[in-house]
Design a protein around this motif. Structure first.
Motif, PDB file in Angstrom:
ATOM      1  N   ILE A   1       0.839  -1.196   0.000  1.00 55.96           N
ATOM      2  CA  ILE A   1       0.000   0.000   0.000  1.00 55.96           C
ATOM      3  C   ILE A   1       0.879   1.254   0.000  1.00 55.96           C
ATOM      4  O   ILE A   1       0.590   2.236  -0.641  1.00 55.96           O
ATOM      5  N   LYS A   2       1.961   1.185   0.791  1.00 56.15           N
ATOM      6  CA  LYS A   2       2.900   2.312   0.860  1.00 56.15           C
ATOM      7  C   LYS A   2       4.307   1.747   0.770  1.00 56.15           C
ATOM      8  O   LYS A   2       4.565   0.687   1.318  1.00 56.15           O
ATOM      9  N   SER A   3       5.199   2.464   0.134  1.00 55.14           N
ATOM     10  CA  SER A   3       6.561   1.962   0.059  1.00 55.14           C
ATOM     11  C   SER A   3       7.289   2.348   1.336  1.00 55.14           C
ATOM     12  O   SER A   3       7.748   3.466   1.501  1.00 55.14           O
TER      13      SER A   3
ATOM     14  N   HIS B   1       9.857   3.038   4.105  1.00 59.08           N
ATOM     15  CA  HIS B   1      11.289   3.265   4.153  1.00 59.08           C
ATOM     16  C   HIS B   1      11.786   2.788   5.499  1.00 59.08           C
ATOM     17  O   HIS B   1      11.404   3.297   6.534  1.00 59.08           O
ATOM     18  N   ASN B   2      12.579   1.753   5.514  1.00 58.55           N
ATOM     19  CA  ASN B   2      13.175   1.289   6.758  1.00 58.55           C
ATOM     20  C   ASN B   2      14.667   1.500   6.649  1.00 58.55           C
ATOM     21  O   ASN B   2      15.260   1.255   5.617  1.00 58.55           O
ATOM     22  N   VAL B   3      15.257   1.912   7.761  1.00 59.08           N
ATOM     23  CA  VAL B   3      16.670   2.253   7.691  1.00 59.08           C
ATOM     24  C   VAL B   3      17.548   1.041   7.386  1.00 59.08           C
ATOM     25  O   VAL B   3      18.736   1.173   7.199  1.00 59.08           O
TER      26      VAL B   3
ATOM     27  N   THR C   1     -11.045   3.779  11.173  1.00 59.36           N
ATOM     28  CA  THR C   1     -10.308   2.541  11.431  1.00 59.36           C
ATOM     29  C   THR C   1      -9.409   2.266  10.215  1.00 59.36           C
ATOM     30  O   THR C   1      -9.562   2.881   9.165  1.00 59.36           O
ATOM     31  N   LYS C   2      -8.479   1.333  10.391  1.00 53.51           N
ATOM     32  CA  LYS C   2      -7.678   0.842   9.254  1.00 53.51           C
ATOM     33  C   LYS C   2      -8.061  -0.614   9.042  1.00 53.51           C
ATOM     34  O   LYS C   2      -7.940  -1.381   9.999  1.00 53.51           O
ATOM     35  N   PRO C   3      -8.445  -1.096   7.874  1.00 54.96           N
ATOM     36  CA  PRO C   3      -8.863  -0.266   6.766  1.00 54.96           C
ATOM     37  C   PRO C   3     -10.213   0.370   7.083  1.00 54.96           C
ATOM     38  O   PRO C   3     -10.823  -0.055   8.030  1.00 54.96           O
TER      39      PRO C   3
ATOM     40  N   ILE D   1      -2.831   4.105   9.056  1.00 51.05           N
ATOM     41  CA  ILE D   1      -2.525   4.753  10.331  1.00 51.05           C
ATOM     42  C   ILE D   1      -1.931   6.135  10.076  1.00 51.05           C
ATOM     43  O   ILE D   1      -2.410   7.138  10.584  1.00 51.05           O
ATOM     44  N   GLU D   2      -0.891   6.183   9.249  1.00 50.37           N
ATOM     45  CA  GLU D   2      -0.316   7.479   8.863  1.00 50.37           C
ATOM     46  C   GLU D   2      -1.236   8.113   7.821  1.00 50.37           C
ATOM     47  O   GLU D   2      -1.996   7.427   7.139  1.00 50.37           O
ATOM     48  N   TRP D   3      -1.104   9.442   7.684  1.00 49.02           N
ATOM     49  CA  TRP D   3      -1.947  10.127   6.702  1.00 49.02           C
ATOM     50  C   TRP D   3      -1.335  10.110   5.299  1.00 49.02           C
ATOM     51  O   TRP D   3      -1.986  10.407   4.323  1.00 49.02           O
TER      52      TRP D   3
HETATM   53  P1  XMP Z   1       0.220   2.623   7.764  1.00 46.94           P
HETATM   54  O1  XMP Z   1       0.199   4.105   7.613  1.00 46.94           O
HETATM   55  O2  XMP Z   1       0.709   1.900   6.543  1.00 46.94           O
HETATM   56  O3  XMP Z   1       1.278   2.314   8.913  1.00 46.94           O
HETATM   57  O4  XMP Z   1      -1.104   2.084   8.255  1.00 46.94           O
HETATM   58  C1  XMP Z   1       1.446   1.078   9.535  1.00 46.94           C
HETATM   59  C2  XMP Z   1       2.600   1.205  10.500  1.00 46.94           C
HETATM   60  O5  XMP Z   1       3.817   1.378   9.778  1.00 46.94           O
HETATM   61  C3  XMP Z   1       4.438   2.608  10.136  1.00 46.94           C
HETATM   62  N1  XMP Z   1       5.009   3.186   8.921  1.00 46.94           N
HETATM   63  C4  XMP Z   1       6.302   3.116   8.588  1.00 46.94           C
HETATM   64  N2  XMP Z   1       7.346   2.569   9.223  1.00 46.94           N
HETATM   65  N3  XMP Z   1       8.764   3.262   7.494  1.00 46.94           N
HETATM   66  C5  XMP Z   1       8.590   2.657   8.681  1.00 46.94           C
HETATM   67  O6  XMP Z   1       9.559   2.189   9.266  1.00 46.94           O
HETATM   68  C6  XMP Z   1       7.756   3.841   6.782  1.00 46.94           C
HETATM   69  O7  XMP Z   1       7.947   4.371   5.704  1.00 46.94           O
HETATM   70  C7  XMP Z   1       6.464   3.753   7.369  1.00 46.94           C
HETATM   71  N4  XMP Z   1       5.235   4.190   6.973  1.00 46.94           N
HETATM   72  C8  XMP Z   1       4.359   3.829   7.954  1.00 46.94           C
HETATM   73  C9  XMP Z   1       3.339   3.452  10.722  1.00 46.94           C
HETATM   74  O8  XMP Z   1       3.856   4.454  11.592  1.00 46.94           O
HETATM   75  C10 XMP Z   1       2.513   2.402  11.426  1.00 46.94           C
HETATM   76  O9  XMP Z   1       3.102   2.043  12.655  1.00 46.94           O
END
Ligand code: XMP
Length: 513
Positions: free
Chosen positions: A342-344, A346-348, A504-506, A510-512
């Motif tokens: 859903i989102k790419s 970024h993990n360190v 809620t998700k979905p 969680i993030e915007w």
């Molecule tokens: P979403 O927004 O996808 O977030 O519902 C689920 C969980 O993942 C965290 N999150 C990230 N963690 N790199 C990370 O390490 C990212 O790019 C990233 N994007 C979202 C988010 O804070 C939530 O805990």
């Protein structure tokens, strides 16, 4: 020391990780493997004390329904089937599975036969609530089996063959809504499989430190430290194992929460490691000028992160090992296949291509988050670090909707700080899994004193979740929300309206961004 081992065969059930966590909570080490990725020979060589079949979305009669060879029940290893796993056991062993006339979903009054080892514990009553989620049921148990539980609509809610140590439950003992569910799992592990519960973080720390020393020898180790729980615990573990052979690089991209960069530095200042902090805010801001698209922000930050890290690593020269804070939920490959991206994220950790090193080490690879936290405590990390809520790699950059400016960053840091303070004051900081502020790009009219204002709307978000794949918004008391809102509009410039996100998700994430 080798720990007792339980194998969890995953048939694509939504609670697969939860089962594993519950087993570990009983101090028994377990691993989840996709049902089709492990052969009978491998199972024999793993020699588990017990096998647990998870649930799954299919019907045993469906096309391509996941299955197991009958031989698995002849290995002399105790098996517990859960939901689909129970139906599969019945089906493979010659019982009958049919579709219910009324499918059961949710909390269900269930009657237990106390002569079955799963329910024999004196605390488990004859009748209690279990969590059901099924449309098929076992209508005839295989030869040699007895029914051990039933509900109003399900004549076989559990069955067992004591002689062969085969047990099956239609309900989900791993879900909190099943009363005494953990007791039932513990009975299977202790009384049926004969486990003694030798999996503790104290043992683990000792063994991990020894293993790391053996592997690393006198080599150099490099770690990208984000200040998050996983990389912090890893830094602590590596520091105990190899001390100054470890260099931690902390890239401060400037999108941390208020004071957080300094906090991370302070936390590691006195540890026996080489700690390098790179203040790269200007560099990141430069790259993000004019960028408002969320995916472009993530990609840009991810790429820039690698570049900054790489430049710093080059100063150190050759390293032998790159350490990554991968934990078990990232590793488990579900029997149901990969989920859509859903989102790419970024993990360190995703850096290896660019740094000159010999091998990757991932000492936390088999730990769940709660175990990682326990290990951190065991190693002497502060409560604040160990209980830090998850924070995305790109930081506040994805909590500022639209283009990022210094001014917006400061507004968000101040507002987020107040929200976190009020949540902690109300004693909610451990029960809410993630809570933060988002600066929307929306302005609206307000009034302050005798003046009209035209300022930003801030959104507050707080969620409760176990796996971050689905989440409920947190039902924060109104007085806590009110206190946060009042302080934010009074103390933070340029915010005149505060909203609380109740999705809620979905369908939301969680993030915007
Ligand atoms: P979403 O927004 O996808 O977030 O519902 C689920 C969980 O993942 C965290 N999150 C990230 N963690 N790199 C990370 O390490 C990212 O790019 C990233 N994007 C979202 C988010 O804070 C939530 O805990």
């Amino acid at each position: 020391m080798t720990n007792e081992y339980v194998l969890i065969l995953d048939f694509g059930g939504q609670y697969n990780q939860l089962i594993a966590r519950r087993v570990r909570e009983c101090n028994v080490y377990c691993e989840v493997k996709a049902y089709n990725k492990v052969s009978i020979d491998e199972i024999k060589s793993l020699a588990p004390k017990g096998i647990i079949f998870t649930g799954g979305p299919q019907s045993v009669y469906g096309d391509d329904a996941p299955s197991v060879p009958g031989e698995i029940f002849e290995l002399g290893i105790p098996v517990l089937g859960i939901c689909y796993g129970s139906q599969l056991m019945a089906h493979v062993l010659g019982g009958k599975v049919e579709t219910c006339t009324v499918s059961e979903y949710g909390k269900t009054e269930t009657s237990y036969d106390k002569s079955c080892a799963l329910f024999a514990d004196s605390e488990i009553p004859y009748h209690a609530v279990s969590w059901m989620s099924h449309t098929d049921f076992i209508s005839k148990v295989p030869e040699g089996f007895r029914i051990a539980a039933h509900t109003a609509n399900c004549p076989c809610a559990a069955m067992y063959n004591e002689e062969k140590n085969l047990y099956a439950v239609q309900f989900h003992p791993e879900v909190n809504h099943t009363q005494f569910g953990v007791k039932m799992l513990a009975s299977f592990l202790n009384d049926v499989c004969g486990c003694t519960g030798d999996w503790t973080m104290e043992n683990y720390a000792e063994k991990a430190i020894k293993d790391i020393r053996e592997k690393v020898g006198d080599g150099k180790v490099l770690l990208a430290l984000s200040g998050g729980v996983d990389s912090s615990v890893l830094a602590a573990l590596l520091s105990k194992a190899v001390g100054r052979q470890l260099t931690c690089i902390f890239v401060d991209h400037g999108f941390m929460r208020k004071n957080e960069g300094d906090e991370v530095e302070a936390a590691f200042k006195d540890w026996d490691i080489n700690f390098v902090r790179v203040n790269a805010k200007e560099q990141f801001m430069g790259k993000l000028r004019g960028v408002s698209d969320p995916e472009t922000k993530r990609k840009t930050i991810g790429e820039e992160f690698i570049r900054v890290f790489e430049a710093e690593a080059r100063k150190i020269g050759h390293v032998d090992f790159l350490a990554q804070g991968t934990i078990y939920p990232d590793v488990i490959e579900s029997g149901a296949g990969d989920a859509a991206v859903i989102k790419s994220h970024h993990n360190v950790g995703g850096l290896p291509d660019y740094v000159d090193f010999k091998e990757i080490i991932e000492p936390l690879r088999m730990l769940f988050k709660d175990e990682t936290r326990k290990l951190g405590q065991e190693l002497g990390l502060s409560e604040t670090l160990v209980w830090r809520q998850p924070f995305p790699g790109p930081g506040l950059a994805i909590r500022i909707i639209g283009e990022i400016t210094d001014e917006k960053l400061e507004i968000l840091q101040d507002a987020d700080w107040i929200f976190r303070e009020e949540i902690a004051k109300a004693g909610l900081d451990r029960s809410i899994n993630q809570y933060f502020a988002v600066l929307t790009n929306n302005r609206s009219v307000g009034v302050m004193g005798d003046f009209r204002t035209y300022d930003y709307t801030l959104a507050l978000r707080a969620v409760e979740t176990t796996d971050f794949m689905t989440a409920e918004f947190s039902r924060i008391p109104y007085d806590v929300l009110e206190a946060a809102s009042r302080r934010i509009v009074n103390e933070v410039k340029n915010i005149n309206r505060v909203c609380y996100d109740i999705t809620t998700k979905p369908p939301a994430t969680i993030e915007w961004e």
